[in-house]
Design an enzyme around this catalytic site. Structure first.
Site, PDB file in Angstrom:
ATOM      1  N   CYS A   6      -9.383  -2.697  -1.020  1.00 49.63           N
ATOM      2  CA  CYS A   6      -8.983  -1.396  -0.775  1.00 49.63           C
ATOM      3  C   CYS A   6      -8.778  -0.597  -1.983  1.00 49.63           C
ATOM      4  CB  CYS A   6      -7.779  -1.577   0.006  1.00 49.63           C
ATOM      5  SG  CYS A   6      -6.139  -2.152  -0.776  1.00 49.63           S
ATOM      6  N   HIS A  20       9.401   4.276  -5.239  1.00 53.01           N
ATOM      7  CA  HIS A  20       8.153   3.898  -4.230  1.00 53.01           C
ATOM      8  C   HIS A  20       7.164   3.157  -4.865  1.00 53.01           C
ATOM      9  CE1 HIS A  20       4.908   5.333  -1.445  1.00 53.01           C
ATOM     10  NE2 HIS A  20       3.951   5.187  -2.781  1.00 53.01           N
ATOM     11  N   ASP A  58      -7.552 -12.895   6.275  1.00 52.71           N
ATOM     12  CA  ASP A  58      -7.173 -14.337   6.526  1.00 52.71           C
ATOM     13  C   ASP A  58      -6.199 -14.690   5.711  1.00 52.71           C
ATOM     14  OD1 ASP A  58      -7.154 -16.883   7.294  1.00 52.71           O
ATOM     15  OD2 ASP A  58      -9.114 -17.379   5.893  1.00 52.71           O
ATOM     16  N   ARG A  85      -0.120  -6.425   5.137  1.00 49.65           N
ATOM     17  CA  ARG A  85      -0.988  -6.027   3.663  1.00 49.65           C
ATOM     18  C   ARG A  85      -0.025  -5.209   2.884  1.00 49.65           C
ATOM     19  NH1 ARG A  85      -4.373  -1.640   1.688  1.00 49.65           N
ATOM     20  NH2 ARG A  85      -4.624  -1.166   4.103  1.00 49.65           N
ATOM     21  N   CYS A 106       0.153  -2.756   0.266  1.00 52.76           N
ATOM     22  CA  CYS A 106      -0.706  -2.058  -0.571  1.00 52.76           C
ATOM     23  C   CYS A 106       0.117  -1.454  -1.442  1.00 52.76           C
ATOM     24  CB  CYS A 106      -1.346  -0.962   0.339  1.00 52.76           C
ATOM     25  SG  CYS A 106      -2.715  -0.369  -0.523  1.00 52.76           S
TER      26      CYS A 106
END
Length: 135
Positions: free
Chosen positions: A66, A103, A114, A120, A122
């Protein structure tokens, strides 16, 4: 011991680079694929760049492709704060350091990776420092 929640923006600006301040204290986002930890596979512990609190371990890091470091779980649930974020015309969940309320990034659910969780985290590389594990 420093109570990081009481530090003023002026002091944060002295402690952090302008880029770090923008992401950590103003909820900015670093550009994708440029962060120093995006593709790192070094074993160790990731801590908050602002206050040094340990947040994630490399065993929970995975390649989500990503553009930012991704983790499927924090070190412990009390190390982070998850807060609803409705900025930029989206509904997301912001992730902050529980120690200093900086943050870190966002957490997403239900993307089909998986991993042991359906999450997730990020996280902006600029929000973290990595302490490599001694071998």
């Amino acid at each position: 011991m420093t109570d990081f929640k009481l530090i003023s923006d002026t002091e944060w600006r002295q402690r952090l680079t302008p880029e770090e301040f923008h992401v950590l204290r103003q909820a900015g986002t670093e550009p994708p694929h440029v962060g120093e930890y995006t593709d790192t596979t070094t074993e160790g512990v990731y801590s908050c760049r602002a206050c040094g609190a340990e947040l994630f371990r490399s065993d929970e890091k995975f390649d989500a492709r990503c553009g930012w470091p991704s983790f499927f779980s924090p070190l412990a649930g009390d190390r982070i704060i998850e807060r609803r974020d409705i900025s930029h015309g989206m509904v997301r969940v912001e992730v902050l350091c529980a120690n200093c309320e900086s943050h870190l990034g966002h957490v997403f659910e239900g993307e089909g990776y998986d991993t042991p969780t359906d999450l997730r985290y990020c996280i902006n590389s600029i929000s973290l420092t990595l302490e490599p594990q001694e071998k």
